[in-house]
Design an enzyme around this catalytic site. Structure first.
Site, PDB file in Angstrom:
ATOM      1  N   HIS A  53      73.048  61.917  56.321  1.00  0.00           N
ATOM      2  CA  HIS A  53      72.077  62.345  57.435  1.00  0.00           C
ATOM      3  C   HIS A  53      71.646  61.440  58.281  1.00  0.00           C
ATOM      4  CE1 HIS A  53      68.329  60.462  55.471  1.00  0.00           C
ATOM      5  NE2 HIS A  53      68.116  60.693  56.963  1.00  0.00           N
TER       6      HIS A  53
HETATM    7  C1  UD1 Z   1      64.600  61.647  61.055  1.00  0.00           C
HETATM    8  C2  UD1 Z   1      64.676  60.101  61.284  1.00  0.00           C
HETATM    9  C3  UD1 Z   1      64.907  59.777  60.145  1.00  0.00           C
HETATM   10  C4  UD1 Z   1      64.648  60.408  59.099  1.00  0.00           C
HETATM   11  C5  UD1 Z   1      65.020  61.172  58.456  1.00  0.00           C
HETATM   12  C6  UD1 Z   1      64.483  61.907  57.699  1.00  0.00           C
HETATM   13  C7  UD1 Z   1      64.357  59.503  63.633  1.00  0.00           C
HETATM   14  C8  UD1 Z   1      64.583  59.156  64.867  1.00  0.00           C
HETATM   15  N1  UD1 Z   1      64.918  60.367  62.630  1.00  0.00           N
HETATM   16  O1  UD1 Z   1      65.960  61.920  61.301  1.00  0.00           O
HETATM   17  O2  UD1 Z   1      64.545  58.332  60.180  1.00  0.00           O
HETATM   18  O3  UD1 Z   1      65.709  59.185  57.098  1.00  0.00           O
HETATM   19  O4  UD1 Z   1      65.058  62.286  59.644  1.00  0.00           O
HETATM   20  O5  UD1 Z   1      65.125  62.912  56.964  1.00  0.00           O
HETATM   21  O6  UD1 Z   1      62.807  60.069  63.251  1.00  0.00           O
HETATM   22  N2  UD1 Z   1      66.648  69.582  62.032  1.00  0.00           N
HETATM   23  C9  UD1 Z   1      66.173  71.000  61.952  1.00  0.00           C
HETATM   24  N3  UD1 Z   1      65.846  71.790  60.895  1.00  0.00           N
HETATM   25  C10 UD1 Z   1      64.752  70.542  61.274  1.00  0.00           C
HETATM   26  C11 UD1 Z   1      64.132  69.402  60.850  1.00  0.00           C
HETATM   27  C12 UD1 Z   1      65.650  68.945  61.555  1.00  0.00           C
HETATM   28  O7  UD1 Z   1      67.139  71.771  61.848  1.00  0.00           O
HETATM   29  O8  UD1 Z   1      63.782  71.107  60.046  1.00  0.00           O
HETATM   30  C13 UD1 Z   1      67.860  69.468  62.409  1.00  0.00           C
HETATM   31  C14 UD1 Z   1      68.015  69.753  63.670  1.00  0.00           C
HETATM   32  O9  UD1 Z   1      69.337  70.030  65.225  1.00  0.00           O
HETATM   33  C15 UD1 Z   1      67.763  68.197  64.822  1.00  0.00           C
HETATM   34  C16 UD1 Z   1      68.226  67.578  63.155  1.00  0.00           C
HETATM   35  O10 UD1 Z   1      68.182  68.123  62.873  1.00  0.00           O
HETATM   36  O11 UD1 Z   1      68.124  67.612  65.829  1.00  0.00           O
HETATM   37  C17 UD1 Z   1      68.207  66.182  63.619  1.00  0.00           C
HETATM   38  O12 UD1 Z   1      66.434  66.121  63.566  1.00  0.00           O
HETATM   39  P1  UD1 Z   1      65.804  64.837  63.689  1.00  0.00           P
HETATM   40  O13 UD1 Z   1      64.373  65.107  63.165  1.00  0.00           O
HETATM   41  O14 UD1 Z   1      65.768  64.406  64.968  1.00  0.00           O
HETATM   42  O15 UD1 Z   1      66.251  63.463  63.163  1.00  0.00           O
HETATM   43  P2  UD1 Z   1      67.204  63.287  61.454  1.00  0.00           P
HETATM   44  O16 UD1 Z   1      68.059  62.967  61.079  1.00  0.00           O
HETATM   45  O17 UD1 Z   1      66.360  64.430  60.548  1.00  0.00           O
HETATM   46  N1  UDP Z   2      64.358  64.652  49.392  1.00  0.00           N
HETATM   47  C1  UDP Z   2      64.380  65.674  48.814  1.00  0.00           C
HETATM   48  N2  UDP Z   2      65.455  67.072  48.862  1.00  0.00           N
HETATM   49  C2  UDP Z   2      66.554  66.980  49.153  1.00  0.00           C
HETATM   50  C3  UDP Z   2      66.649  65.077  49.407  1.00  0.00           C
HETATM   51  C4  UDP Z   2      66.280  64.045  50.250  1.00  0.00           C
HETATM   52  O1  UDP Z   2      63.102  66.096  48.506  1.00  0.00           O
HETATM   53  O2  UDP Z   2      67.154  67.715  49.225  1.00  0.00           O
HETATM   54  C5  UDP Z   2      63.897  63.829  49.616  1.00  0.00           C
HETATM   55  C6  UDP Z   2      63.872  62.189  48.509  1.00  0.00           C
HETATM   56  O3  UDP Z   2      63.632  62.306  47.132  1.00  0.00           O
HETATM   57  C7  UDP Z   2      63.005  61.358  49.358  1.00  0.00           C
HETATM   58  C8  UDP Z   2      62.798  61.407  50.384  1.00  0.00           C
HETATM   59  O4  UDP Z   2      63.752  63.242  50.351  1.00  0.00           O
HETATM   60  O5  UDP Z   2      61.727  61.435  48.344  1.00  0.00           O
HETATM   61  C9  UDP Z   2      64.034  61.561  51.429  1.00  0.00           C
HETATM   62  O6  UDP Z   2      63.921  61.521  52.897  1.00  0.00           O
HETATM   63  P1  UDP Z   2      65.379  61.263  53.721  1.00  0.00           P
HETATM   64  O7  UDP Z   2      66.438  60.814  52.967  1.00  0.00           O
HETATM   65  O8  UDP Z   2      65.503  63.063  54.712  1.00  0.00           O
HETATM   66  O9  UDP Z   2      65.329  60.471  54.683  1.00  0.00           O
HETATM   67  P2  UDP Z   2      65.132  58.656  54.843  1.00  0.00           P
HETATM   68  O10 UDP Z   2      64.433  58.277  53.349  1.00  0.00           O
HETATM   69  O11 UDP Z   2      66.242  58.009  54.834  1.00  0.00           O
HETATM   70  O12 UDP Z   2      64.380  58.395  55.306  1.00  0.00           O
END
Ligand code: UD1
Ligand code: UDP
Length: 356
Positions: free
Chosen positions: A203
């Site tokens: 992601h």
């Molecule tokens: C964010 C964090 C990242 C973290 C990740 C955990 C920032 C800059 N990034 O990235 O550090 O590792 O969360 O998962 O804060 N979307 C949905 N449904 C949701 C949420 C998001 O469809 O509930 C989609 C939307 O299209 C959105 C995209 O995912 O634009 C990205 O979501 P966003 O929260 O901006 O960044 P993440 O990639 O989730």
């Molecule tokens: N996780 C989860 N379901 C999923 C993928 C990840 O519960 O399908 C959990 C995982 O066990 C960990 C956390 O989400 O505790 C990590 O989140 P993510 O990888 O989105 O973000 P990051 O740690 O890179 O910020």
């Protein structure tokens, strides 16, 4: 007498980090939870509150998705209002997301002390959104909770020494608490053999938003000799669909593409995986905890201890490097520990001492 604490969370990994600290804080103190709404799908948010028994947030700011500036700006304005209304003794922020930075900035401008959980981590990758968030947050935090000595040294290099404490990692505390409940029936129910499948997540912006990187990752998955489980983050799913690449992924008969999974399902799959491939920070660390070899599709990691002894290998989005890392033998070296069951006790005791 108890104090009033306020935590700001918004993204999936932050709910995990919050869960044990909430439980510890409310033994003696008042604790307000603010959800920025950065993640909002049931599977990215509510499921974590249910499975980890976190109460509903008192405030949900409903900010949702957007560009970095738009999302962070909306959060900043909305968090400021909540802080003016709640007037907590301290604001607690977690990790390195846009929700982290917005909350730290709003609180510090109101002269409310900021405590940063997971301080001092660095990738030293210029321009990475999380690196910007964590560096800025550390520099405006008053109490900094580091998971490791490496994190303390990173902060020292930037001149931050005051208020820095090594307490361990709150996610590791969560894993220790749930580990015994995680059984092999979870992978079995998904049709994969415990100990013999690859669990994969992707992601990170640098991969998920790059057609070139995602092509290399799909190439490596296609050639992987074994079952693959791939719960797809919505960012990655949306882009693959947009590029017309989802059909290719779904046509790989050995790859099971899933929706994002609940925490207890996902961590059970980690525990019984033969190998994990990821670009997630939390997942690298969880693989390490479960002694499952990990291939990290990035050029650097913040969790550098996991590289020792070959438990984690960095490949970038390089098809050849990914393939050879996925087929390497299982490491046997000892590991360092990122924490125990008392991480949050240490955090609360330190907050009490620092804020009195
Ligand atoms: C964010 C964090 C990242 C973290 C990740 C955990 C920032 C800059 N990034 O990235 O550090 O590792 O969360 O998962 O804060 N979307 C949905 N449904 C949701 C949420 C998001 O469809 O509930 C989609 C939307 O299209 C959105 C995209 O995912 O634009 C990205 O979501 P966003 O929260 O901006 O960044 P993440 O990639 O989730
Ligand atoms: N996780 C989860 N379901 C999923 C993928 C990840 O519960 O399908 C959990 C995982 O066990 C960990 C956390 O989400 O505790 C990590 O989140 P993510 O990888 O989105 O973000 P990051 O740690 O890179 O910020």
């Amino acid at each position: 007498m108890g104090m009033k604490f306020l935590s700001v969370v918004g993204a999936r990994p932050q709910f995990v980090k919050l869960a044990p600290l909430h439980r510890e804080l409310v033994k003696q103190h008042e604790h307000i939870i603010v959800h920025t709404g950065q993640h909002y799908d049931y599977r990215m948010s509510q499921v974590f509150f249910e499975e980890l028994k976190i109460p509903d947030p008192q405030h949900n700011l409903g900010v949702g998705s957007g560009s970095h500036g738009e999302q962070t700006g909306k959060m900043l304005a909305a968090i400021e209002q909540v802080l003016q209304q709640e007037r907590p003794r301290c604001v607690i922020v977690y990790g390195d997301t846009n929700s982290t930075l917005a909350a730290a900035l709003a609180a510090s401008k109101l002269l409310i002390p900021v405590a940063h959980v997971e301080a001092g981590l660095r990738s030293y990758r210029h321009g990475m959104p999380e690196e910007i968030n964590r560096v800025l947050t550390d520099h405006i935090s008053d109490v900094l909770f580091c998971p490791s000595d490496v994190a303390v040294r990173n902060l020292r290099k930037e001149g931050i020494g005051k208020g820095v404490h090594v307490v361990g990692d709150t996610m590791t505390q969560v894993l220790k608490e749930v580990d015994a409940k995680l059984g092999a029936e979870v992978p079995q129910s998904m049709g994969v053999r415990p100990g013999h499948y690859l669990l994969a997540t992707i992601h990170r912006q640098e991969n998920a938003d790059s057609r070139e990187n995602m092509t290399a990752i799909l190439d490596a998955l296609e050639r992987y000799d074994g079952e693959v489980l791939l719960p797809l983050h919505p960012r990655t799913a949306k882009n693959l669909k947009g590029w017309g690449m989802m059909g290719r992924l779904e046509s790989m008969s050995h790859v099971k593409v899933k929706e994002p999974l609940g925490f207890l399902t996902f961590t059970a799959l980690e525990k019984f995986a033969g190998h994990i491939m990821t670009d997630s920070g939390g997942v690298q660390k969880e693989a390490y905890y479960f002694h499952v070899p990990c291939t990290t599709v990035r050029d650097e990691t913040e969790w550098v201890e996991t590289l020792e002894g070959g438990w984690n290998v960095l490949t970038g989005a390089d098809k050849g490097k990914i393939e050879s890392a996925l087929s390497r033998p299982r490491p046997s070296k000892d590991q360092v520990s990122y924490g125990d069951e008392h991480v949050c006790e240490r955090i609360v005791a330190t907050l009490e001492a620092e804020l009195r």
